[in-house]
Every structure is written in C-alpha cells, then in structure tokens.
Write a protein that holds these residues in place. Structure first.
Motif, mmCIF file in Angstrom:
data_model
loop_
_atom_site.group_PDB
_atom_site.id
_atom_site.type_symbol
_atom_site.label_atom_id
_atom_site.label_comp_id
_atom_site.label_asym_id
_atom_site.label_seq_id
_atom_site.Cartn_x
_atom_site.Cartn_y
_atom_site.Cartn_z
ATOM 1 N N UNK A 54 0.841 -1.200 0.000
ATOM 2 C CA UNK A 54 0.000 0.000 0.000
ATOM 3 C C UNK A 54 0.880 1.257 0.000
ATOM 4 N N UNK A 55 1.922 1.247 0.838
ATOM 5 C CA UNK A 55 2.824 2.407 0.905
ATOM 6 C C UNK A 55 3.556 2.598 -0.419
ATOM 7 N N UNK A 56 3.969 1.517 -1.058
ATOM 8 C CA UNK A 56 4.657 1.617 -2.344
ATOM 9 C C UNK A 56 3.742 2.250 -3.383
ATOM 10 N N UNK A 57 2.479 1.847 -3.388
ATOM 11 C CA UNK A 57 1.518 2.409 -4.341
ATOM 12 C C UNK A 57 1.283 3.895 -4.077
ATOM 13 N N UNK A 58 1.217 4.262 -2.798
ATOM 14 C CA UNK A 58 0.994 5.668 -2.444
ATOM 15 C C UNK A 58 2.113 6.569 -2.979
ATOM 16 N N UNK A 59 3.324 6.026 -3.026
ATOM 17 C CA UNK A 59 4.484 6.827 -3.431
ATOM 18 C C UNK A 59 4.908 6.558 -4.875
ATOM 19 N N UNK A 60 4.044 5.882 -5.637
ATOM 20 C CA UNK A 60 4.433 5.458 -6.992
ATOM 21 C C UNK A 60 4.681 6.638 -7.931
ATOM 22 N N UNK A 61 4.015 7.766 -7.701
ATOM 23 C CA UNK A 61 4.246 8.955 -8.524
ATOM 24 C C UNK A 61 5.502 9.640 -7.995
ATOM 25 N N UNK A 62 6.648 9.285 -8.566
ATOM 26 C CA UNK A 62 7.939 9.707 -8.006
ATOM 27 C C UNK A 62 8.878 10.135 -9.128
ATOM 28 N N UNK A 261 24.434 6.335 -4.969
ATOM 29 C CA UNK A 261 23.840 5.162 -4.322
ATOM 30 C C UNK A 261 22.618 5.618 -3.525
ATOM 31 N N UNK A 262 21.465 5.515 -4.151
ATOM 32 C CA UNK A 262 20.238 6.105 -3.619
ATOM 33 C C UNK A 262 19.126 5.058 -3.586
ATOM 34 N N UNK A 263 18.521 4.885 -2.417
ATOM 35 C CA UNK A 263 17.338 4.034 -2.361
ATOM 36 C C UNK A 263 16.176 4.730 -3.055
ATOM 37 N N UNK A 264 15.466 4.052 -3.965
ATOM 38 C CA UNK A 264 14.335 4.686 -4.643
ATOM 39 C C UNK A 264 13.319 5.255 -3.653
ATOM 40 N N UNK A 265 12.746 6.400 -4.023
ATOM 41 C CA UNK A 265 11.808 7.089 -3.141
ATOM 42 C C UNK A 265 10.635 6.232 -2.708
ATOM 43 N N UNK A 266 9.951 5.526 -3.624
ATOM 44 C CA UNK A 266 8.838 4.683 -3.195
ATOM 45 C C UNK A 266 9.268 3.605 -2.202
ATOM 46 N N UNK A 267 10.459 3.053 -2.387
ATOM 47 C CA UNK A 267 10.945 2.035 -1.452
ATOM 48 C C UNK A 267 11.196 2.637 -0.072
ATOM 49 N N UNK A 268 11.672 3.890 -0.021
ATOM 50 C CA UNK A 268 11.867 4.547 1.269
ATOM 51 C C UNK A 268 10.539 4.690 2.005
ATOM 52 N N UNK A 269 9.499 5.060 1.268
ATOM 53 C CA UNK A 269 8.178 5.224 1.889
ATOM 54 C C UNK A 269 7.668 3.882 2.413
ATOM 55 N N UNK A 270 7.895 2.825 1.642
ATOM 56 C CA UNK A 270 7.478 1.491 2.075
ATOM 57 C C UNK A 270 8.255 1.056 3.309
ATOM 58 N N UNK A 271 9.542 1.369 3.346
ATOM 59 C CA UNK A 271 10.367 0.998 4.492
ATOM 60 C C UNK A 271 9.883 1.699 5.757
#
Length: 374
Positions: A54-62, A261-271
C-alpha cells in the motif's frame, strides 16, 4: 593505440561465487518425483505485507531524484524503531542512512572507508561470505576469527560482528558484545555489527550493539547494519539501513552521494511504513516458528544434530565432527530432493555442517518432513 587493460580483472581477486557449486546437487534434488524442496539460499517466499504494498503504491508517482541521505520520514522511522523495539536511544536523524539492501553496503564498506593493502579486516570464523568479498575488493588482509587475541600485534581497521549469526543462528551474549565494544574503542577500531536477524530470535534474547547496556549510551566507533528482507519479506524491495557514529555516517554519505547510491523514493516510503508496523512481523514470526518446529523435529528424528540455531532463519545441522563432511551431507539430502547449503561456504569451521533454511512454503516444508521420515 589500445589502452592497456588491467593485468588481473577485479573478479580475479574474489572467491568463487559459492552458489555455483550447488548446481549438480540442485539437479539431483529436482529429479525427485515430488520435486525439489529448496532450503539453500534462504530467500523469502511468503507475501510481501499489505502495509508495504500500500505504501509503495501511495508513493508510486515519483518523478524526481530522491536524496542519498533519505527522507526525514524514513530516517525517523528507523530511529523510532530502534528505540521502541530494540532499546537503542539517543540517535539523531544524522546517524541513519538508507541502503539499497545490506549486501551492497557490506561488500563496499571497505572501499567507502578508503581501506586497502596494509589494512586488516576481521570477521567471524563462521561468516556470511560478503565480509571476505569486501576485504578482497580492496586488497586488505582478511582475518576470520572469533578471538580478539588472534590479531596479535596487528590492529584491524574494521571489525565485523554478526549476532544473530548467519549461518549458525548463534546469539552473542550482552557481556561479550560489551567486551568487543570496549576492545575496539581502546584501539580505535571501527566496529560494524551486522544485525539483519535481530528480529528472528527463537530462544533467549538478542541485542543491538547500540543498546546502551552494550555501547554505554554512545555510538562512537559503532555502526549497525539492518535489512528488511527477512523481517518484512522485502528482499525484492532492497531496503536496509546503517546507523551509528555520526562522523562515520557523514563520511559514508559524502562518498555515496558522489556514487549515486540512492534508495528509490517509493521504497523509502514502504520501508518507513513497515518499520512502524509490528503486526505483520508477529504474523511472519509465527509462520517461521511453525516451520522451524516441524523441520527441527524431523531432522533430529532422522539422526541429525542441530547446533546453535537459537535465532535467524536457519537450522545449523550436522552429524558431528566425525560424521560426513558438509558436501556429503548436501549430497545425502539432495537424494531426498532437499537442497541445502554446505557449511563450507561459511568458513573452515563449517566443514561438517549444512545450513538449512526455513524459507519455504508450508507445503514444501511438509514435503521435506515427510522425506526425512521415510
């Protein structure tokens, strides 16, 4: 004129990739009439938690570039989780960096720190192979030992500890961890604690090296590394973090920014979302506990001995020091259609052991239990 190539490729510095050696045993296991039960690598098979999806979907527009340092949201989630779940207090947002999984960091840390020939890197006798890979990449001397006195007059630049252990599941007591911290601080050694299995404890209690009873309430000279791959079934999201000494974190950030070396934004939100949710952790823990209970009983009934294994997602299994070696055990189980990892992958101390993962579906675990009983 063609440019001169390096005399030896980088891959030539590295040990052979261990999993390539399992190919023939995997073929044997796959030939079983009921198919393979793969308990070798330890990759999660259960669903990614709904809170993460759900969190990944919320941040999908990145559309924009995320920051290497990570969002304040994800760093605060780490600080809150370490405090609330593992008693690590006093950390600030400048003491946390998100990672693209933990393996890239473990392999690259000696490079980030500027280590090289002439430096010594220590790690446990039984160890995740990537510690050795990191030392090999920079040409440092690698020392696999559980004894601090084994370094003799040499002082390591970097010392890895791993509790709970991969592969053995051993948990280091609080008193031992405190002695290691003191030893490192007296000598100016950077201590890095790989704590990826800190939430996978079955017997007793495991502690972070940053717990105040161990660190004395200070992060000086200490880093801890965590992964959400096992805790939250997020191996495919590549979510991890490092936390600790602010000066070392600042240096790592400066290097990693230049490398992108950057974690993708949607993955950060999911984490951030999964670190704030313990319900899915409890649910997954119960799944693994049920599998562990059944598989351990079946192995012991079949004449195997389980050593350590009080934590992590593996059963450290043997028939004793005078019994079959690791590869014989692998072959024996492959004939039953069960693929496991030889202890030799993890150092000479694993020569008579195999590592058996709990990361298979209930149906496949039941199949393994039935085969061990026949």
């Amino acid at each position: 004129m063609r440019a001169q190539r390096a005399s030896k490729p980088v891959s030539g510095r590295l040990p052979d990739f261990p999993w390539d050696k399992l190919t023939q045993y995997a073929a044997t296991a796959r030939a079983h009439p009921d198919g393979i039960v793969d308990l070798s690598i330890g990759t999660p098979v259960d669903p990614t938690p709904e809170v993460a999806r759900r969190a990944l979907a919320e941040a999908a527009d990145s559309p924009g570039y995320p920051l290497t340092v990570g969002t304040a949201e994800v760093r605060q989630a780490v600080v809150d989780w370490l405090a609330g779940t593992h008693g690590v207090t006093g950390l600030g947002l400048d003491q946390v960096l998100p990672l693209i999984g933990s393996k890239e960091f473990i392999a690259s840390l000696p490079t980030f720190l500027g280590l090289g020939p002439g430096d010594v890197i220590g790690y446990p006798e039984l160890a995740y192979p990537t510690y050795e890979v990191g030392a090999a990449l920079v040409g440092a001397k690698a020392v696999a030992t559980d004894s601090l006195t084994a370094f003799g007059p040499e002082t390591p630049s970097l010392l890895w500890i791993n509790s709970p252990s991969n592969p053995s599941g051993r948990v280091l007591p609080k008193e031992h961890l405190r002695k290691v911290v003191d030893w490192c601080r007296e000598r100016g050694v950077l201590l890095v604690s790989d704590e990826c299995y800190l939430d996978c404890v079955w017997e007793g209690e495991a502690y972070s090296a940053l717990h105040p009873d161990i660190s004395g309430g200070s992060s000086d000279g200490i880093l801890v590394v965590h992964s959400l791959s096992k805790r939250s079934n997020l191996a495919g999201y590549r979510c991890g973090f490092v936390a600790g000494d602010p000066a070392v974190i600042a240096e790592l950030l400066a290097v990693r920014k230049n490398l992108g070396l950057i974690m993708p934004g949607p993955a950060q939100h999911a984490m951030a979302a999964v670190l704030g949710d313990e319900a899915h952790v409890k649910e997954q823990h119960e799944r693994y506990l049920a599998r562990r209970t059944k598989l351990r009983a079946a192995l012991e009934s079949a004449g195997y001995t389980i050593e350590h294994s009080e934590a992590s997602l593996y059963l450290w299994t043997t028939r004793g020091p005078d019994g079959p070696d690791a590869w014989q055990l692998v072959a024996e189980l492959a004939e039953k259609g069960i693929l496991v990892a030889p202890g030799a992958f993890y150092g000479a101390a694993g020569a008579h052991h195999v590592r058996i993962a709990l990361t298979a579906s209930d149906e496949r675990i039941d199949a393994a239990v039935a085969r061990l009983s026949s």
